[in-house]
Design a protein around this motif. Structure first.
Motif, PDB file in Angstrom:
ATOM      1  N   HIS A 246       0.694  -1.192   0.019  1.00  0.00           N
ATOM      2  CA  HIS A 246      -0.020   0.147  -0.030  1.00  0.00           C
ATOM      3  C   HIS A 246       0.834   1.281  -0.081  1.00  0.00           C
ATOM      4  N   CYS A 247       2.242   1.244  -0.877  1.00  0.00           N
ATOM      5  CA  CYS A 247       2.734   2.495  -1.076  1.00  0.00           C
ATOM      6  C   CYS A 247       2.592   3.329  -2.002  1.00  0.00           C
ATOM      7  N   SER A 248       2.289   4.583  -1.616  1.00  0.00           N
ATOM      8  CA  SER A 248       2.066   5.689  -2.562  1.00  0.00           C
ATOM      9  C   SER A 248       2.381   6.843  -2.053  1.00  0.00           C
ATOM     10  N   PHE A 249       2.604   7.982  -3.116  1.00  0.00           N
ATOM     11  CA  PHE A 249       2.741   9.297  -2.455  1.00  0.00           C
ATOM     12  C   PHE A 249       1.701  10.162  -3.132  1.00  0.00           C
ATOM     13  N   ASN A 250       1.160  11.092  -2.273  1.00  0.00           N
ATOM     14  CA  ASN A 250      -0.141  11.761  -2.820  1.00  0.00           C
ATOM     15  C   ASN A 250       0.111  13.312  -2.578  1.00  0.00           C
ATOM     16  N   ILE A 251      -0.178  14.023  -3.640  1.00  0.00           N
ATOM     17  CA  ILE A 251      -0.035  15.442  -3.788  1.00  0.00           C
ATOM     18  C   ILE A 251      -1.514  16.125  -4.168  1.00  0.00           C
ATOM     19  N   ASP A 252      -1.881  17.198  -3.333  1.00  0.00           N
ATOM     20  CA  ASP A 252      -3.334  18.022  -3.721  1.00  0.00           C
ATOM     21  C   ASP A 252      -2.799  19.084  -4.744  1.00  0.00           C
ATOM     22  N   GLY A 253      -3.742  19.062  -5.506  1.00  0.00           N
ATOM     23  CA  GLY A 253      -3.516  20.221  -6.563  1.00  0.00           C
ATOM     24  C   GLY A 253      -4.913  20.537  -7.374  1.00  0.00           C
ATOM     25  N   THR A 254      -4.643  21.279  -8.471  1.00  0.00           N
ATOM     26  CA  THR A 254      -5.815  21.538  -9.172  1.00  0.00           C
ATOM     27  C   THR A 254      -6.082  21.085 -10.639  1.00  0.00           C
ATOM     28  N   GLY A 255      -6.875  20.549 -10.998  1.00  0.00           N
ATOM     29  CA  GLY A 255      -7.070  19.954 -12.326  1.00  0.00           C
ATOM     30  C   GLY A 255      -7.950  20.674 -13.137  1.00  0.00           C
ATOM     31  N   THR A 256      -7.618  21.092 -14.416  1.00  0.00           N
ATOM     32  CA  THR A 256      -8.506  21.923 -15.222  1.00  0.00           C
ATOM     33  C   THR A 256      -9.017  21.218 -16.304  1.00  0.00           C
ATOM     34  N   PHE A 257      -9.999  21.336 -17.109  1.00  0.00           N
ATOM     35  CA  PHE A 257     -10.635  20.680 -18.433  1.00  0.00           C
ATOM     36  C   PHE A 257     -11.760  21.338 -18.935  1.00  0.00           C
ATOM     37  N   LEU A 258     -12.078  21.216 -19.983  1.00  0.00           N
ATOM     38  CA  LEU A 258     -13.118  21.845 -20.706  1.00  0.00           C
ATOM     39  C   LEU A 258     -13.816  20.695 -21.523  1.00  0.00           C
ATOM     40  N   PRO A 259     -14.916  20.264 -20.954  1.00  0.00           N
ATOM     41  CA  PRO A 259     -15.476  19.221 -21.971  1.00  0.00           C
ATOM     42  C   PRO A 259     -16.088  19.653 -23.190  1.00  0.00           C
ATOM     43  N   GLY A 260     -15.776  18.911 -24.262  1.00  0.00           N
ATOM     44  CA  GLY A 260     -16.284  19.291 -25.378  1.00  0.00           C
ATOM     45  C   GLY A 260     -17.583  18.488 -25.996  1.00  0.00           C
ATOM     46  N   GLU A 261     -17.866  18.874 -27.232  1.00  0.00           N
ATOM     47  CA  GLU A 261     -18.986  17.849 -27.811  1.00  0.00           C
ATOM     48  C   GLU A 261     -19.107  16.367 -27.603  1.00  0.00           C
ATOM     49  N   GLY A 262     -20.164  15.666 -27.409  1.00  0.00           N
ATOM     50  CA  GLY A 262     -20.314  14.385 -27.364  1.00  0.00           C
ATOM     51  C   GLY A 262     -19.677  13.654 -26.018  1.00  0.00           C
ATOM     52  N   THR A 263     -19.150  14.666 -24.859  1.00  0.00           N
ATOM     53  CA  THR A 263     -18.823  14.289 -23.596  1.00  0.00           C
ATOM     54  C   THR A 263     -19.876  14.259 -22.614  1.00  0.00           C
ATOM     55  N   ASP A 264     -19.628  13.267 -21.650  1.00  0.00           N
ATOM     56  CA  ASP A 264     -20.762  13.104 -20.531  1.00  0.00           C
ATOM     57  C   ASP A 264     -19.872  13.215 -19.193  1.00  0.00           C
ATOM     58  N   PRO A 265     -19.280  14.718 -18.734  1.00  0.00           N
ATOM     59  CA  PRO A 265     -18.220  14.800 -17.965  1.00  0.00           C
ATOM     60  C   PRO A 265     -18.899  14.267 -16.382  1.00  0.00           C
ATOM     61  N   TYR A 266     -18.212  13.501 -15.574  1.00  0.00           N
ATOM     62  CA  TYR A 266     -18.488  13.249 -14.216  1.00  0.00           C
ATOM     63  C   TYR A 266     -18.749  14.488 -13.322  1.00  0.00           C
TER      64      TYR A 266
END
Length: 371
Positions: free
Chosen positions: A167-187
């Motif tokens: 269960h070894c991992s490293f985790n960093i908080d940050g900000t993700g950006t995205f722009l959903p286009g036509e035909g997408t079904d964003p979460y």
């Protein structure tokens, strides 16, 4: 519902990945197709005419065997020869043949581990290194609320191991950006609108052998329609896999006592022995099949005896001169794989609720008779 042939073999290759095989070994699908439902799997050591007749009686349409049914290039298939008749019978009855040979010898839980366990060896190590699993780093970006679920999915699939730590991992908080286009079904978010989301960058490592399994588990657990992730090859190695096993016995025994244990464990009526019957054995080595080339490997590993098959006259003399004992119960002791592999596949198929049955061949393919 029956499992497709590819699904059965995917389970087999989880146990014995093809990458573990020695160079130019004759493994994999040799006859037939896996593009079909498998009613029953017959696990065999050798594919002989008697084994094929058994498969027909058992209504098995896939044989998984240890020894290749096609070992040398075929200039022709003449059905009036023993080999030709065998291939013709397999094809006419739509029985596929898949071979798992040195990869099954090398694998964790494979033939050499089965042999070591049968005579009680503990803390085993390979005699001859064949394959070293390389490490990879997987980096994936996950919305905060799904981070724990994605991490657990990757860990369960085999990622996150460093030595005896899991269960070894490293985790960093940050900000993700995205722009959903036509035909997408964003979460998260809406089409045509730039979104900023609090995400976690998760880094973990995994052996290359489980890369596909880990990535599939990660993608399945991830909530996003399109997942951003990276895979990096590392100049690091993890576990080494190899032929044979050397390990300690629970308590010292004489060579004669170990011979009796070997006969019982591998169901052989008699065997050949090199060495003093009263020699005390504390550490033993095993190697399925023909092990004459590995006597020195066993000595180097500190073993007092090597249990293997097909020892020749001159190798026996060399071992005797070097003070190394040998127990030769024959090549056919690899039959231990029949029940071992059958039990493994039966369990894995049942976990997935597939109706495909599995049976261990009951045919004795030992070509020698003792008189």
């Amino acid at each position: 519902m029956y499992a497709k042939g590819q699904a059965v073999i995917a389970l087999m290759e989880e146990l014995a990945p093809k990458s573990y095989a020695v160079a130019e070994d004759k493994i994999g699908l040799q006859i037939g197709t896996l593009q079909k439902e498998i009613r029953k799997v017959l696990v065999a050591l050798d594919v002989t005419d008697e084994v094929v007749e058994e498969a027909i009686r058992e209504d098995a349409n896939l044989i998984i065997a240890h020894h290749a049914v096609i070992f040398r290039p075929l200039p022709h298939i003449q059905t009036d020869t023993p080999a030709g008749r065998l291939y013709e019978k397999l094809i006419k009855h739509d029985i596929a043949v898949y071979i798992s040979h040195t990869n099954l010898d090398v694998a964790d839980g494979g033939i050499n581990d089965m042999m070591a366990e049968a005579i009680g060896l503990t803390v085993t190590e390979p005699l001859d290194e064949v394959h070293t699993d390389k490490l990879k780093k997987l980096v994936v970006f996950v919305p905060k609320e799904a981070a724990e679920r994605v991490r657990e999915a990757m860990f369960s699939a085999g990622a996150g191991g460093i030595g005896n730590y899991s269960h070894c991992s490293f985790n960093i908080d940050g900000t993700g950006t995205f722009l959903p286009g036509e035909g997408t079904d964003p979460y998260i978010g809406s089409k045509g609108r730039l979104e900023e989301v609090s995400e976690v960058r998760i880094e973990t490592i995994l052996p290359q052998s489980v890369e596909r399994k880990v990535v599939q588990a990660m993608l399945k657990a991830h909530p996003y329609e399109e997942v951003a992730y990276d895979l990096y090859s590392l100049d690091l190695k993890t576990r080494t896999f190899g032929l044979g096993r050397a390990g300690r016995l629970p308590k010292p025994v004489t060579l004669q006592e170990l011979c009796e244990k070997v006969k019982e464990a591998f169901e052989v009526p008699m065997l050949r022995v090199v060495g003093d019957p009263d020699k005390v054995i504390r550490k033993a080595a095993v190697l399925g099949g023909s092990g004459a080339r590995y006597v020195r490997h066993a000595q180097f590993a500190g073993a007092d005896v090597l249990v293997t098959g097909d020892i020749d006259y001159h190798t026996a003399h060399d071992a005797l001169a070097a003070g190394m004992a040998i127990i030769d119960p024959g090549h056919n002791v690899e039959k231990i794989m029949k029940q071992g592999v059958a039990s493994y596949l039966e369990r894995k198929l049942a976990e997935r609720k597939w109706a495909t049955a599995v049976a261990a061949s009951q045919i004795n393919t030992e070509p020698f008779r003792f008189v």
